[in-house]
Design a protein around this motif. Structure first.
Motif, PDB file in Angstrom:
ATOM      1  N   ALA A 214      -5.140   0.039  -3.681  1.00  0.00           N
ATOM      2  CA  ALA A 214      -4.239   0.926  -4.426  1.00  0.00           C
ATOM      3  C   ALA A 214      -2.912   0.218  -4.642  1.00  0.00           C
ATOM      4  CB  ALA A 214      -4.020   2.232  -3.662  1.00  0.00           C
ATOM      5  N   THR A 215      -2.333   0.416  -5.822  1.00  0.00           N
ATOM      6  CA  THR A 215      -1.011  -0.115  -6.132  1.00  0.00           C
ATOM      7  C   THR A 215      -0.099   1.042  -6.532  1.00  0.00           C
ATOM      8  OG1 THR A 215      -1.729  -2.316  -6.842  1.00  0.00           O
ATOM      9  CG2 THR A 215       0.332  -1.514  -7.762  1.00  0.00           C
ATOM     10  N   TYR A 216       1.031   1.141  -5.838  1.00  0.00           N
ATOM     11  CA  TYR A 216       2.054   2.133  -6.176  1.00  0.00           C
ATOM     12  C   TYR A 216       3.208   1.428  -6.874  1.00  0.00           C
ATOM     13  CZ  TYR A 216      -0.571   4.709  -2.606  1.00  0.00           C
ATOM     14  OH  TYR A 216      -1.571   5.299  -1.874  1.00  0.00           O
ATOM     15  N   CYS A 217       3.898   2.152  -7.739  1.00  0.00           N
ATOM     16  CA  CYS A 217       4.945   1.495  -8.529  1.00  0.00           C
ATOM     17  C   CYS A 217       6.103   2.434  -8.808  1.00  0.00           C
ATOM     18  CB  CYS A 217       4.371   0.986  -9.863  1.00  0.00           C
ATOM     19  SG  CYS A 217       3.755   2.325 -10.914  1.00  0.00           S
ATOM     20  N   VAL A 218       7.219   1.837  -9.200  1.00  0.00           N
ATOM     21  CA  VAL A 218       8.353   2.588  -9.757  1.00  0.00           C
ATOM     22  C   VAL A 218       8.544   2.102 -11.184  1.00  0.00           C
ATOM     23  CG1 VAL A 218       9.591   3.228  -7.666  1.00  0.00           C
ATOM     24  CG2 VAL A 218       9.901   0.949  -8.572  1.00  0.00           C
ATOM     25  N   GLU A 219       8.530   3.028 -12.131  1.00  0.00           N
ATOM     26  CA  GLU A 219       8.668   2.721 -13.549  1.00  0.00           C
ATOM     27  C   GLU A 219      10.023   3.220 -14.043  1.00  0.00           C
ATOM     28  OE1 GLU A 219       6.444   1.135 -15.615  1.00  0.00           O
ATOM     29  OE2 GLU A 219       5.071   0.755 -13.951  1.00  0.00           O
ATOM     30  N   CYS A 220      10.703   2.376 -14.802  1.00  0.00           N
ATOM     31  CA  CYS A 220      12.027   2.700 -15.323  1.00  0.00           C
ATOM     32  C   CYS A 220      12.001   2.663 -16.846  1.00  0.00           C
ATOM     33  CB  CYS A 220      13.068   1.698 -14.820  1.00  0.00           C
ATOM     34  SG  CYS A 220      13.037   1.425 -13.040  1.00  0.00           S
TER      35      CYS A 220
END
Length: 479
Positions: A214-220
């Motif tokens: 699993a890959t978690y991310c923060v998108e801006c």
């Protein structure tokens, strides 16, 4: 003043050509320069100073959560890289190889690290033997090399600076908690330090990191309504541990494989700062990471006592813990105003003979251009409060941009129509089928940014195929 005006005109208006505006700012604000190797950039002192501030703040946060810094080699033997099949396949097109040492051909090719999972696994195999050896909470500050076909300052370098955390845990639950914890560290940093609001979520199977479960991310969202992936945190399960034969004796006296995570952010964040906060006068920096928080500009500095008064203010502000510079060069005040606007210094302090008579100075905010005539008495407190106001103002403006350009769509056609006019983030329901994800890319020109943690029920059916929906997804055009 003609010279001052010309300096600002050298920046292309972002409304005319956003890509050229961005490159102009990187160059004119003296953040970066081109090197003799395509795709490799020189971080100039001002650009590197921003990275140093980012590094210092994040490193402090990492240490609060128990992480230790290490440094592993630059080169990875090909045989080591090949041990995790999915991982190496994901990076193969970007690998650069060393084949000679001096004049001798090497027996085995050495990869210049594109990331360091395999090196950490080889090390962990040597040092993890018992449950007492866990968890291992390591972080590395270094550069990595990925042979990108196209490059842009800060956004896509062949060599770039970053940090990469690599941890090992006794249980899957601990590793998942670590993955989520570090994603939250990134999100808090981006919002409270870089003044960049984020959307937190999980990548789709298609978009997740090679070798990860699993890959978690923060998108801006940038000023031009495109997405920038600010940082990622990966849960690997025990796949790497099995591939590298990493095992420990548990409390039950049985052998177990540990569970792994990795997480990282890079100098790409500086590109995000530029594209989130910059304007047609140049860079705009959040005070918390600005190398100079205040620039002092003497007015009529040739007159008696002006430079001395400016020096006293410099000392007061510096003692108060603020990052301040006094520009006493022979350039005109107008030239200096334009120069430090270009560099994005959050506050400009002007002080001249008339101000001295009144016991005051002028403070000018970079974000809004607002001028304040304030007393020199207690200038430290006044300046600190104004810097906080600039920080908050930048975040509020970026938050409005995100909210006003995020919208729900019920169909693929609606996504296409909205994206063509507005850009930004489209929210839709999705069945989870990769074929629908690919169709959205092909027909609407957008990729899945994340499956947000904050799910909304926008309907029961997938916006692409009409089958029962599993998730709400953010879509957008990404850098």
């Amino acid at each position: 003043m003609a010279q001052d005006k010309k300096q600002v005109e050298q920046i292309t208006d972002m409304e005319v050509d956003f890509a050229q505006w961005y490159t102009d700012v990187c160059k004119k604000a003296e953040l970066i320069d081109y090197s003799s190797v395509k795709g490799m950039f020189i971080l100039r002192p001002y650009g590197y100073a921003i990275w140093e501030n980012i590094q210092h703040i994040l490193d402090t946060e990492f240490k609060k959560t128990g992480h230790e810094n290490v440094y592993l080699p630059l080169l990875i033997p090909e045989s080591l890289l090949q041990k995790e099949k999915d991982h190496v396949e994901g990076f193969a097109p970007e690998c650069a190889w060393v084949t000679y040492g001096g004049s001798d051909q090497l027996e085995e090719r050495l990869c210049i690290r594109p990331t360091s999972e395999t090196l950490f696994c080889a090390h962990y195999q040597n040092i993890i033997h018992s449950w007492r050896d866990l968890p291992k909470l390591y972080n590395q500050w270094c550069s990595v090399l990925r042979w990108e076909k196209t490059s842009r300052p800060f956004l896509r370098h062949r060599e770039f600076l970053w940090q990469e955390g690599h941890t090992m845990h006794a249980t899957a639950e601990e590793a998942v908690a670590e993955t989520e914890q570090m994603l939250n560290v990134y999100a808090d940093f981006m919002e409270h330090v870089l003044a960049m609001p984020v959307v937190k979520g999980r990548k789709t199977e298609k978009e997740k990191f090679s070798g990860a479960e699993a890959t978690y991310c923060v998108e801006c969202m940038m000023h031009d309504k495109k997405a920038l992936q600010g940082g990622t945190s990966h849960y690997f399960g025990d796949g790497f541990a099995k591939a590298f034969d990493i095992a420990f004796t548990g409390k039950d006296n049985q052998l177990h494989h540990p569970f792994q995570t990795s997480w990282g952010v890079s100098t790409r964040m500086i590109g995000g700062i530029i594209m989130t906060h910059g304007d047609n006068n140049g860079l705009v920096l959040p005070p918390k990471i600005a190398p100079m928080q205040i620039i002092i500009i003497p007015v009529a500095q040739h007159k008696p006592g002006v430079l001395e008064a400016c020096q006293r203010v410099l000392e007061q502000l510096t003692v108060a813990g603020l990052r301040v510079k006094l520009d006493s060069s022979d350039q005109s005040p107008g030239w200096k105003f334009a120069e430090y606007e270009m560099k994005g210094v959050p506050l400009r302090l002007e002080l001249g003979p008339k101000d001295m008579e009144k016991g005051q100075c002028v403070l000018v905010r970079r974000d809004s251009g607002e001028k304040s005539f304030v007393s020199l008495e207690g200038i430290e407190e006044t300046a600190a409060k104004l810097l906080d106001a600039v920080q908050d103002g930048l975040f509020a403006r970026a938050k409005r941009n995100l909210e006003e350009n995020t919208y729900a769509c019920a169909t693929l056609e609606e996504v296409k129509e909205k994206m063509a006019v507005q850009g930004g983030f489209a929210k839709t329901m999705w069945c989870g089928d990769e074929a629908c994800e690919l169709r959205m890319k092909e027909e609407a020109g957008v990729s899945s940014r994340c499956i947000p943690f904050a799910q909304e029920h926008l309907g029961d059916t997938c916006a692409i195929c009409g089958k029962p929906a599993k998730h709400m997804v953010y879509w957008g055009v990404a850098y």
